[in-house]
Design an enzyme around this catalytic site. Structure first.
Site, mmCIF file in Angstrom:
data_model
loop_
_atom_site.group_PDB
_atom_site.id
_atom_site.type_symbol
_atom_site.label_atom_id
_atom_site.label_comp_id
_atom_site.label_asym_id
_atom_site.label_seq_id
_atom_site.Cartn_x
_atom_site.Cartn_y
_atom_site.Cartn_z
ATOM 1 N N GLY A 12 82.653 33.135 40.321
ATOM 2 C CA GLY A 12 82.105 34.342 40.897
ATOM 3 C C GLY A 12 81.142 34.963 39.906
ATOM 4 C CB THR A 13 78.007 35.992 40.024
ATOM 5 O OG1 THR A 13 77.990 36.228 41.427
ATOM 6 C CG2 THR A 13 77.843 34.510 39.797
ATOM 7 C CB THR A 14 77.285 40.632 40.020
ATOM 8 O OG1 THR A 14 76.468 39.741 39.281
ATOM 9 C CG2 THR A 14 77.052 42.050 39.528
#
EC number: 3.4.25.1
Length: 215
Positions: A12-14
């Site tokens: 996942g990222t942000t």
């Protein structure tokens, strides 16, 4: 060894979180990546784990999904045994203990746990080894967090309402999506107040994004 494993899992990222005067706002983008490959454009990164509590995830998707299922069951057991709802702090502490107990082979996640209880609104950030910190204002996690923090720091005030917080959260995620290649493909937003748990529709998010693009 850990680095090799991390390169092979979906990441996942942000994610961002805001503590507002009347509740909390949590937001994430939807892209999951595996190295330079976009593995999914519809990754779920916000989970409702209690009546007025949500958890956001950055990191390995499989680990995040397992922890969301596990903590949801643990919360239900707590409510049955204690005949009361756990506080946000109690939920964060339980997650912290779970993560710390497997620190030698950790879950590759960074979590935000936020909600509203009898103490009011609160958000906790939890790292993969179980370190839990209460965030009194704003927080961002994941690869796009440096860009998101720039937006949040510039526009956040302690008196912000959840409605204004929603717009700020979308702005922060949108900025991260424009600068971070591992972030993108839409935004999910949740606001939680004493009145309940509200997940914004795609149309509501798109309306905010349209106003940002015109600005």
């Amino acid at each position: 060894m850990l680095g090799e494993i991390q390169d092979k899992v979906y990441k996942g990222t942000t994610t961002v979180g805001l503590v507002c005067k009347d509740g909390v706002v949590l937001a994430t983008e939807k892209r999951a990546t595996m190295g330079n490959f976009i593995a999914s454009r519809r990754a779920k990164k916000i989970y409702r784990i209690a009546d007025r509590v949500a958890m956001t995830t950055a990191g390995a998707v499989g680990d995040a999904q397992f922890l969301a299922r596990l903590i949801s069951v643990e919360i239900k057991l707590y409510e049955i045994r204690k005949e009361e709802k756990p506080t946000v702090k109690a939920i964060a502490t339980l997650l912290s203990n779970i993560l710390n107990s497997v620190r030698w082979f950790p879950y590759f996640v960074q979590l935000l746990v936020g909600g509203v209880d009898k103490r009011g609104p609160s958000i906790y950030s939890i790292d993969l080894l179980g370190g839990a910190i209460e965030e009194i204002d704003i927080v961002a996690t994941g690869s796009g967090s440096p860009t998101a923090y720039g937006v949040l720091e510039d526009r956040y005030t302690p008196e912000i309402t959840v409605d204004d917080g929603v717009e700020l959260a979308v702005r922060a995620i949108y900025s991260a999506m424009r600068r971070d290649s591992a972030s993108g493909d839409g935004i999910d937003v949740v606001k939680i107040t004493k009145d309940g748990y509200f997940e914004l529709s795609k149309e509501e998010v798109d309306k905010i994004l349209s106003s940002l693009r015109r600005a």
